[in-house]
Scaffold this motif. Structure first.
Motif, PDB file in Angstrom:
ATOM      1  N   ALA A  61       3.862   8.039  37.244  1.00  0.00           N
ATOM      2  CA  ALA A  61       3.318   8.618  36.016  1.00  0.00           C
ATOM      3  C   ALA A  61       1.795   8.541  35.984  1.00  0.00           C
ATOM      4  O   ALA A  61       1.127   9.466  35.502  1.00  0.00           O
ATOM      5  CB  ALA A  61       3.910   7.892  34.807  1.00  0.00           C
ATOM      6  N   SER A  62       1.229   7.452  36.513  1.00  0.00           N
ATOM      7  CA  SER A  62      -0.228   7.271  36.448  1.00  0.00           C
ATOM      8  C   SER A  62      -0.940   7.872  37.648  1.00  0.00           C
ATOM      9  O   SER A  62      -2.087   8.317  37.537  1.00  0.00           O
ATOM     10  CB  SER A  62      -0.570   5.778  36.347  1.00  0.00           C
ATOM     11  OG  SER A  62      -0.119   5.078  37.497  1.00  0.00           O
ATOM     12  N   ASP A  63      -0.271   7.898  38.821  1.00  0.00           N
ATOM     13  CA  ASP A  63      -0.907   8.399  40.037  1.00  0.00           C
ATOM     14  C   ASP A  63       0.183   8.858  41.006  1.00  0.00           C
ATOM     15  O   ASP A  63       0.705   8.045  41.778  1.00  0.00           O
ATOM     16  CB  ASP A  63      -1.769   7.309  40.671  1.00  0.00           C
ATOM     17  CG  ASP A  63      -2.444   7.766  41.962  1.00  0.00           C
ATOM     18  OD1 ASP A  63      -2.362   8.975  42.271  1.00  0.00           O
ATOM     19  OD2 ASP A  63      -3.042   6.929  42.657  1.00  0.00           O
TER      20      ASP A  63
ATOM     21  N   GLU B 285      -8.139  -1.775  41.183  1.00  0.00           N
ATOM     22  CA  GLU B 285      -7.331  -0.703  40.600  1.00  0.00           C
ATOM     23  C   GLU B 285      -8.187   0.323  39.865  1.00  0.00           C
ATOM     24  O   GLU B 285      -8.636   0.082  38.746  1.00  0.00           O
ATOM     25  CB  GLU B 285      -6.279  -1.291  39.655  1.00  0.00           C
ATOM     26  CG  GLU B 285      -5.273  -2.205  40.327  1.00  0.00           C
ATOM     27  CD  GLU B 285      -4.358  -1.469  41.286  1.00  0.00           C
ATOM     28  OE1 GLU B 285      -4.227  -0.224  41.153  1.00  0.00           O
ATOM     29  OE2 GLU B 285      -3.778  -2.115  42.168  1.00  0.00           O
TER      30      GLU B 285
ATOM     31  N   ARG C 136      11.186   9.623  35.176  1.00  0.00           N
ATOM     32  CA  ARG C 136      10.619   9.099  33.936  1.00  0.00           C
ATOM     33  C   ARG C 136      11.677   8.573  32.976  1.00  0.00           C
ATOM     34  O   ARG C 136      11.353   8.140  31.884  1.00  0.00           O
ATOM     35  CB  ARG C 136       9.798  10.191  33.255  1.00  0.00           C
ATOM     36  CG  ARG C 136       8.480  10.477  33.984  1.00  0.00           C
ATOM     37  CD  ARG C 136       7.741  11.634  33.364  1.00  0.00           C
ATOM     38  NE  ARG C 136       6.512  11.894  34.094  1.00  0.00           N
ATOM     39  CZ  ARG C 136       5.872  13.045  34.110  1.00  0.00           C
ATOM     40  NH1 ARG C 136       6.361  14.066  33.428  1.00  0.00           N
ATOM     41  NH2 ARG C 136       4.758  13.211  34.788  1.00  0.00           N
TER      42      ARG C 136
ATOM     43  N   ARG D  84       6.684  -3.097  30.924  1.00  0.00           N
ATOM     44  CA  ARG D  84       6.007  -2.617  32.128  1.00  0.00           C
ATOM     45  C   ARG D  84       6.865  -1.680  32.987  1.00  0.00           C
ATOM     46  O   ARG D  84       6.331  -0.769  33.630  1.00  0.00           O
ATOM     47  CB  ARG D  84       5.596  -3.818  33.005  1.00  0.00           C
ATOM     48  CG  ARG D  84       4.501  -4.665  32.411  1.00  0.00           C
ATOM     49  CD  ARG D  84       4.225  -5.887  33.282  1.00  0.00           C
ATOM     50  NE  ARG D  84       3.744  -5.559  34.619  1.00  0.00           N
ATOM     51  CZ  ARG D  84       2.476  -5.316  34.925  1.00  0.00           C
ATOM     52  NH1 ARG D  84       1.563  -5.338  33.974  1.00  0.00           N
ATOM     53  NH2 ARG D  84       2.119  -5.045  36.161  1.00  0.00           N
TER      54      ARG D  84
ATOM     55  N   HIS E 206       0.115   7.583  44.587  1.00  0.00           N
ATOM     56  CA  HIS E 206       0.038   6.150  44.862  1.00  0.00           C
ATOM     57  C   HIS E 206       1.086   5.753  45.905  1.00  0.00           C
ATOM     58  O   HIS E 206       2.248   6.148  45.818  1.00  0.00           O
ATOM     59  CB  HIS E 206       0.258   5.348  43.582  1.00  0.00           C
ATOM     60  CG  HIS E 206       0.100   3.873  43.762  1.00  0.00           C
ATOM     61  ND1 HIS E 206      -1.125   3.254  43.683  1.00  0.00           N
ATOM     62  CD2 HIS E 206       0.999   2.900  44.036  1.00  0.00           C
ATOM     63  CE1 HIS E 206      -0.969   1.954  43.879  1.00  0.00           C
ATOM     64  NE2 HIS E 206       0.315   1.718  44.110  1.00  0.00           N
TER      65      HIS E 206
ATOM     66  N   ASP F  53      -7.222   3.125  38.546  1.00  0.00           N
ATOM     67  CA  ASP F  53      -6.570   3.734  37.393  1.00  0.00           C
ATOM     68  C   ASP F  53      -6.463   2.795  36.202  1.00  0.00           C
ATOM     69  O   ASP F  53      -5.960   3.168  35.154  1.00  0.00           O
ATOM     70  CB  ASP F  53      -5.172   4.241  37.772  1.00  0.00           C
ATOM     71  CG  ASP F  53      -4.252   3.123  38.258  1.00  0.00           C
ATOM     72  OD1 ASP F  53      -4.763   2.062  38.629  1.00  0.00           O
ATOM     73  OD2 ASP F  53      -3.022   3.327  38.266  1.00  0.00           O
ATOM     74  N   GLU F  54      -6.943   1.548  36.347  1.00  0.00           N
ATOM     75  CA  GLU F  54      -6.895   0.604  35.237  1.00  0.00           C
ATOM     76  C   GLU F  54      -8.031   0.849  34.239  1.00  0.00           C
ATOM     77  O   GLU F  54      -7.997   0.354  33.121  1.00  0.00           O
ATOM     78  CB  GLU F  54      -6.994  -0.845  35.762  1.00  0.00           C
ATOM     79  CG  GLU F  54      -5.826  -1.280  36.621  1.00  0.00           C
ATOM     80  CD  GLU F  54      -4.631  -1.719  35.800  1.00  0.00           C
ATOM     81  OE1 GLU F  54      -4.802  -1.922  34.591  1.00  0.00           O
ATOM     82  OE2 GLU F  54      -3.543  -1.850  36.365  1.00  0.00           O
TER      83      GLU F  54
ATOM     84  N   LYS G 165       6.397   3.921  36.886  1.00  0.00           N
ATOM     85  CA  LYS G 165       5.096   3.677  36.253  1.00  0.00           C
ATOM     86  C   LYS G 165       3.968   4.199  37.136  1.00  0.00           C
ATOM     87  O   LYS G 165       3.018   4.823  36.658  1.00  0.00           O
ATOM     88  CB  LYS G 165       4.922   2.172  35.987  1.00  0.00           C
ATOM     89  CG  LYS G 165       3.596   1.790  35.355  1.00  0.00           C
ATOM     90  CD  LYS G 165       3.624   0.350  34.856  1.00  0.00           C
ATOM     91  CE  LYS G 165       3.631  -0.671  35.976  1.00  0.00           C
ATOM     92  NZ  LYS G 165       2.289  -0.858  36.578  1.00  0.00           N
ATOM     93  N   GLU G 166       4.068   3.943  38.446  1.00  0.00           N
ATOM     94  CA  GLU G 166       3.034   4.396  39.365  1.00  0.00           C
ATOM     95  C   GLU G 166       3.030   5.912  39.507  1.00  0.00           C
ATOM     96  O   GLU G 166       1.964   6.535  39.578  1.00  0.00           O
ATOM     97  CB  GLU G 166       3.224   3.721  40.730  1.00  0.00           C
ATOM     98  CG  GLU G 166       2.903   2.232  40.700  1.00  0.00           C
ATOM     99  CD  GLU G 166       3.240   1.527  41.997  1.00  0.00           C
ATOM    100  OE1 GLU G 166       3.929   2.131  42.845  1.00  0.00           O
ATOM    101  OE2 GLU G 166       2.824   0.361  42.157  1.00  0.00           O
TER     102      GLU G 166
END
Length: 349
Positions: free
Chosen positions: A266-268, A110, A21, A342, A271, A112-113, A263-264
Motif C-alpha cells: 500500500a505504501s510502496d 525508511e 488490501r 500494523r 518495496h 516512506d516514513e 502494508k508495504e
C-alpha cells in the motif's frame, strides 16, 4: 556476487494489490508456528510505562510519534518474546534496545516514513550510528566532539543510552555480541538501500542472504542475557550454534515479510519483500508467490526445530538457549498475528 540488473522486474500493482488490501486478521493459514506463552498484562503495562518514560526523559522521539509508539506495542512485544525473562529490568532493557533500533531505522533508512530517512548517504549515517554502540577512541578533544555529536542526535542517543542500560545487566561478551549483531544489521540495511537505489531485483537466494543480515538477530541473540544467564562465548561461537541462531532469525524475518506484505504494498508497491522477489523470479502472481514464501518459511522453521532438538539433547545450557530462541520466534509471531494496528493479511485463502 554476479548481478543482472535487468534480469527481473517486479510485478505491477493492479489486481493482486487490490486483493491484498483485505483486512484479514489472525495467523497465516498453513504457516508453521508454535503457540506463544501468553503475555502478562501487568508486565506489558510496566514495560510500556518504563520505556516511554525513558524515551521522553531523553527526548528520543517527538510527541507526534505517540500514536506509532502505542500502536507498535513495545511492552507486549518483549513480554511475548521473552517469557523466561529474569525480571522487569531486563525486559525493559530489551524494550529500550527494540525502540532504539526502530528509531534508527525510521529516521535514517525508511524514506516512506517521512522522518528524514534516505538511501543516499546512508552508509555515512550508519557508521556514526555504529559508533554510538562501539565508541570512538582517540584524542581527548576529539572524543569529546564525538560525545557531543552523539548527545545532539535522537537516534544516536537512543542507541547509546539503550546499550548503556543493557550493558549494566549483561556480561561484557553478551554486550559485545549485541554490538556486532547490530553491525550485521547495518550491513543488511545498506544492501537493501543499494538495491532500491539501483532498482535491482535480486534473485531469491540473494534476497534471503540480505535478510539474514537485515533481520531481528540483535533481538534474538540477547535471549540468554534477558533470561539472566550466559551461553558461554566459546559455545555461542560454535558453527552449529550460529546456524540455529541464523535459522531462527531467518524464519522470524520471513514472518515479518509475510505479515507486513499488504502494508508495504500500500505504501510502496516496489518495496522488496520475499513474495515480491519470488513473483519476479518465478514469473508468477503475488498470490502464488506469497504461498510459496510460506513454504520457504516452513522449511527453514522445520530445520530450526530439528537441529535445535539435536543440539539440546547434548547440553543443558544449549537447550536453554535454543528454548529461548524458540520462545522469541513464537512470541514474535503472536505479536505479528494479533497487532491489527500494523498488519493485515491478504485475501489469499
Amino acid at each position: 556476487m554476479t548481478t543482472h540488473p535487468t534480469a527481473f522486474t517486479l510485478p505491477g500493482p493492479p489486481s493482486p494489490v487490490r486483493s491484498a488490501r483485505a483486512r484479514r486478521h489472525g495467523a497465516i493459514p498453513g504457516l508453521l508456528y508454535r503457540p506463544a506463552v501468553p503475555a502478562d498484562p501487568e508486565k506489558v503495562q510496566q514495560v510500556d510505562l518504563r520505556v516511554e518514560a525513558w524515551a521522553r526523559a531523553n527526548d528520543l522521539f517527538p510527541s507526534a510519534w505517540q500514536g506509532d509508539f502505542a500502536g507498535f506495542q513495545f511492552g507486549r512485544a518483549v513480554v511475548l518474546q521473552h517469557p523466561g525473562a529474569a525480571d522487569l529490568e531486563r525486559l525493559t532493557a530489551a524494550g529500550k534496545l527494540l525502540l532504539a533500533e526502530n528509531i534508527v531505522d525510521s529516521c535514517y533508512c525508511e524514506e516512506d516514513e517521512g522522518r528524514g530517512g534516505a538511501r543516499k548517504g546512508l552508509g555515512g549515517r550508519l557508521v556514526i550510528a555504529q559508533s554510538a554502540l562501539d565508541p570512538y577512541h582517540g584524542t581527548p578533544e576529539l572524543e569529546e566532539e564525538w560525545r557531543q555529536g552523539v548527545r545532539a542526535d535522537g537516534p544516536l542517543r537512543s542507541y547509546h543510552l539503550a546499550l548503556r542500560d543493557f550493558a549494566a545487566l549483561a556480561t561484557p561478551s553478551q554486550t559485545d555480541r549485541f554490538v556486532h549483531d547490530v553491525a550485521r544489521l547495518h550491513l543488511g540495511y545498506l544492501a537493501e538501500a543499494a538495491w532500491a537505489e539501483t532498482r535491482y531485483v535480486p534473485q531469491i537466494w540473494e534476497y534471503l542472504v540480505m535478510r539474514q543480515f537485515n533481520n531481528f538477530r540483535p533481538c534474538l541473540s540477547i535471549v540468554d542475557a534477558v533470561d539472566g544467564y550466559e551461553l558461554p562465548e566459546q559455545a555461542y561461537a560454535r558453527p552449529e550454534i550460529q546456524r540455529i541462531t541464523a535459522l531462527a532469525c531467518n524464519a522470524t524475518t520471513i514472518v515479518n515479510d509475510l505479515y507486513s506484505f499488504t502494508k508495504e504494498l500500500a505504501s510502496d508497491p516496489a518495496h522488496l519483500n520475499l513474495p515480491q522477489v519470488v513473483a519476479a523470479n518465478e514469473r508468477c502472481g503475488l498470490k502464488a508467490a506469497y504461498l510459496r514464501s510460506v513454504e520457504i518459511h516452513n522449511t527453514i522453521m522445520a530445520s530450526f526445530e530439528e537441529e535445535s532438538a539435536l543440539l539440546s539433547a547434548a547440553s543443558p545450557v544449549v537447550e536453554r538457549y535454543a528454548q529461548g530462541l524458540a520462545a522469541w520466534v513464537s512470541g514474535n509471531h503472536e505479536w505479528h498475528a494479533t497487532n491489527s494496528h500494523r498488519y493485515h493479511l491478504p485475501d489469499y485463502w
